[in-house]
Design a protein around this motif. Structure first.
Motif, PDB file in Angstrom:
ATOM      1  N   UNK A   1       0.754  -1.271  -0.281  1.00  0.00           N
ATOM      2  CA  UNK A   1       0.385   0.225   0.060  1.00  0.00           C
ATOM      3  C   UNK A   1       0.947   1.170   0.010  1.00  0.00           C
ATOM      4  N   UNK A   2       1.783   1.081   0.982  1.00  0.00           N
ATOM      5  CA  UNK A   2       2.613   2.484   1.211  1.00  0.00           C
ATOM      6  C   UNK A   2       3.270   2.873  -0.731  1.00  0.00           C
ATOM      7  N   UNK A   3       3.171   1.327  -1.172  1.00  0.00           N
ATOM      8  CA  UNK A   3       4.194   1.730  -2.193  1.00  0.00           C
ATOM      9  C   UNK A   3       3.648   1.983  -3.470  1.00  0.00           C
ATOM     10  N   UNK A   4       2.052   1.488  -3.387  1.00  0.00           N
ATOM     11  CA  UNK A   4       1.314   1.961  -4.768  1.00  0.00           C
ATOM     12  C   UNK A   4       0.591   3.718  -4.696  1.00  0.00           C
ATOM     13  N   UNK A   5       0.407   3.757  -3.393  1.00  0.00           N
ATOM     14  CA  UNK A   5       0.267   4.578  -3.147  1.00  0.00           C
ATOM     15  C   UNK A   5       0.799   6.255  -3.278  1.00  0.00           C
TER      16      UNK A   5
ATOM     17  N   UNK B   1       7.937  -2.447  -6.607  1.00  0.00           N
ATOM     18  CA  UNK B   1       8.621  -2.899  -5.778  1.00  0.00           C
ATOM     19  C   UNK B   1       9.487  -2.486  -4.295  1.00  0.00           C
ATOM     20  N   UNK B   2       9.282  -3.396  -3.226  1.00  0.00           N
ATOM     21  CA  UNK B   2      10.351  -2.292  -2.706  1.00  0.00           C
ATOM     22  C   UNK B   2      12.283  -3.097  -2.492  1.00  0.00           C
ATOM     23  N   UNK B   3      12.902  -1.904  -2.395  1.00  0.00           N
ATOM     24  CA  UNK B   3      13.989  -2.924  -3.234  1.00  0.00           C
ATOM     25  C   UNK B   3      14.698  -3.455  -1.440  1.00  0.00           C
ATOM     26  N   UNK B   4      14.527  -2.830  -0.540  1.00  0.00           N
ATOM     27  CA  UNK B   4      14.742  -3.348   1.302  1.00  0.00           C
ATOM     28  C   UNK B   4      13.806  -3.997   1.934  1.00  0.00           C
ATOM     29  N   UNK B   5      12.741  -4.485   1.136  1.00  0.00           N
ATOM     30  CA  UNK B   5      11.717  -5.653   1.873  1.00  0.00           C
ATOM     31  C   UNK B   5      11.669  -6.807   1.271  1.00  0.00           C
ATOM     32  N   UNK B   6      11.901  -8.402   1.798  1.00  0.00           N
ATOM     33  CA  UNK B   6      11.602  -9.066   1.809  1.00  0.00           C
ATOM     34  C   UNK B   6      10.577  -9.516   0.372  1.00  0.00           C
ATOM     35  N   UNK B   7      10.653  -9.937  -0.810  1.00  0.00           N
ATOM     36  CA  UNK B   7       9.250 -10.060  -1.486  1.00  0.00           C
ATOM     37  C   UNK B   7       8.466 -10.522  -0.947  1.00  0.00           C
ATOM     38  N   UNK B   8       7.011 -10.769  -1.080  1.00  0.00           N
ATOM     39  CA  UNK B   8       5.912 -10.985  -0.083  1.00  0.00           C
ATOM     40  C   UNK B   8       5.751 -12.343  -0.940  1.00  0.00           C
ATOM     41  N   UNK B   9       4.643 -13.312  -0.594  1.00  0.00           N
ATOM     42  CA  UNK B   9       3.718 -14.503  -1.371  1.00  0.00           C
ATOM     43  C   UNK B   9       2.033 -13.888  -2.435  1.00  0.00           C
ATOM     44  N   UNK B  10       1.833 -12.858  -1.683  1.00  0.00           N
ATOM     45  CA  UNK B  10       1.643 -12.302  -2.074  1.00  0.00           C
ATOM     46  C   UNK B  10       1.403 -11.233  -3.723  1.00  0.00           C
ATOM     47  N   UNK B  11       2.916 -10.547  -3.433  1.00  0.00           N
ATOM     48  CA  UNK B  11       3.014  -9.894  -4.685  1.00  0.00           C
ATOM     49  C   UNK B  11       3.675 -11.527  -5.488  1.00  0.00           C
ATOM     50  N   UNK B  12       4.366 -12.275  -5.465  1.00  0.00           N
ATOM     51  CA  UNK B  12       4.707 -12.903  -6.187  1.00  0.00           C
ATOM     52  C   UNK B  12       3.408 -13.453  -7.109  1.00  0.00           C
ATOM     53  N   UNK B  13       2.091 -13.978  -6.593  1.00  0.00           N
ATOM     54  CA  UNK B  13       0.711 -14.479  -6.313  1.00  0.00           C
ATOM     55  C   UNK B  13       0.406 -13.629  -7.511  1.00  0.00           C
ATOM     56  N   UNK B  14       0.209 -12.135  -7.646  1.00  0.00           N
ATOM     57  CA  UNK B  14       0.321 -11.186  -8.226  1.00  0.00           C
ATOM     58  C   UNK B  14       0.491 -10.903  -9.404  1.00  0.00           C
ATOM     59  N   UNK B  15       1.458 -11.420  -9.916  1.00  0.00           N
ATOM     60  CA  UNK B  15       2.848 -11.076 -11.305  1.00  0.00           C
ATOM     61  C   UNK B  15       2.081 -12.628 -11.254  1.00  0.00           C
ATOM     62  N   UNK B  16       1.668 -13.922 -10.911  1.00  0.00           N
ATOM     63  CA  UNK B  16       1.355 -15.149 -11.671  1.00  0.00           C
ATOM     64  C   UNK B  16       0.409 -14.941 -11.890  1.00  0.00           C
TER      65      UNK B  16
END
Length: 260
Positions: free
Chosen positions: A20-24, A84-99
């Motif tokens: 949310x912080x990134x998209x906003x 994507x935030x370069x300092x944060x670990x990738x989340x399963x939700x983001x990976x799901x959205x990409x898939x």
């Protein structure tokens, strides 16, 4: 006078996905760019790239939304921007959205923010995209410096077009940029081995065309770098949206052209 006619080929209907912080933040930058007051998850921007006036409609969608809403929003979008935030670990939700975007053959861009953070890892973000099936990351920009002192980004396409000046301007970073540019061109060539017009000295306008074609069919995911939080990097993002993401007519969804 009546309303100005909009060419459907110049429309881009795009969904922002991510934290949310990134998209906003991205939506806010775009809203500020076009002088629109207030806040909200949707923004429409008029933008000219290559002497063509585009209408770019952007809807911000956070990874906290219900899965069904995420899937529907991605499915009806003509293009997706994964923030994507370069300092944060990738989340399963983001990976799901990409898939999901890959499942529905939705064209994707990736914008990597947070490169000024001590824990930023640009290469890890690129690997995250590579690990998502059907996606070949295509870095169009790379960070100038890593972590603090992060000094900005290197635009690889502009870098190569201004080779003599760029070599002097970036000094030791020129060799790094040269290697990444070689990877970029090599990726384009590997994705189109039967095209005799693709070669290492490919003209810039032809390279733009190849990237757009491969992005539209989901073969590559162009990767951009967000500038420092105090900078406005929206022009580069808007150019990439207009150049590489498809119009509603390109994805056979003309019913979404006017009412996205």
């Amino acid at each position: 006078m009546g309303a100005k006619a909009i060419d459907p080929q110049a429309i881009r209907n795009v969904t922002l996905v991510g934290d949310p912080d990134e998209t906003i933040r991205v939506a806010h930058l775009l809203r500020r760019r076009c002088g629109q007051p207030g806040s909200g998850a949707r923004v429409t921007v008029g933008w000219t790239t290559g002497r063509v006036e585009h209408t770019i409609r952007i809807a911000a969608l956070t990874s906290h939304a219900p899965v069904a809403e995420l899937e529907r929003s991605i499915r009806v979008a003509d293009g997706v921007i994964a923030v994507v935030n370069a300092a944060a670990r990738p989340t399963s939700r983001l990976e799901t959205m990409l898939r999901v975007a890959d499942d529905y053959q939705v064209a994707r861009l990736c914008l990597i923010n947070g490169l000024d953070h001590p824990a930023a890892d640009f290469d890890r973000c690129v690997r995250t995209i590579a690990d998502t099936r059907g996606a070949v990351p295509l870095a169009l920009q790379i960070p100038l410096g890593a972590h603090p002192p992060f000094e900005g980004v290197i635009d690889l396409l502009s870098l190569w077009a201004l080779e003599p000046l760029a070599a002097e301007l970036y000094g030791g970073q020129w060799a790094v940029g040269e290697r990444w540019y070689g990877k970029l061109v090599k990726t384009v060539i590997e994705q189109a081995p039967s095209d005799p017009n693709v070669f290492p000295d490919i003209p810039l306008d032809r390279l733009h065309h190849r990237i757009r074609s491969l992005t539209r069919i989901g073969e590559v995911v162009p990767v951009l770098c967000g500038a420092a939080p105090t900078s406005d990097d929206s022009a580069t993002l808007l150019d990439a949206i207009a150049r590489y993401l498809p119009s509603p007519m390109d994805v056979c969804q003309p019913e979404h052209a006017l009412d996205y």
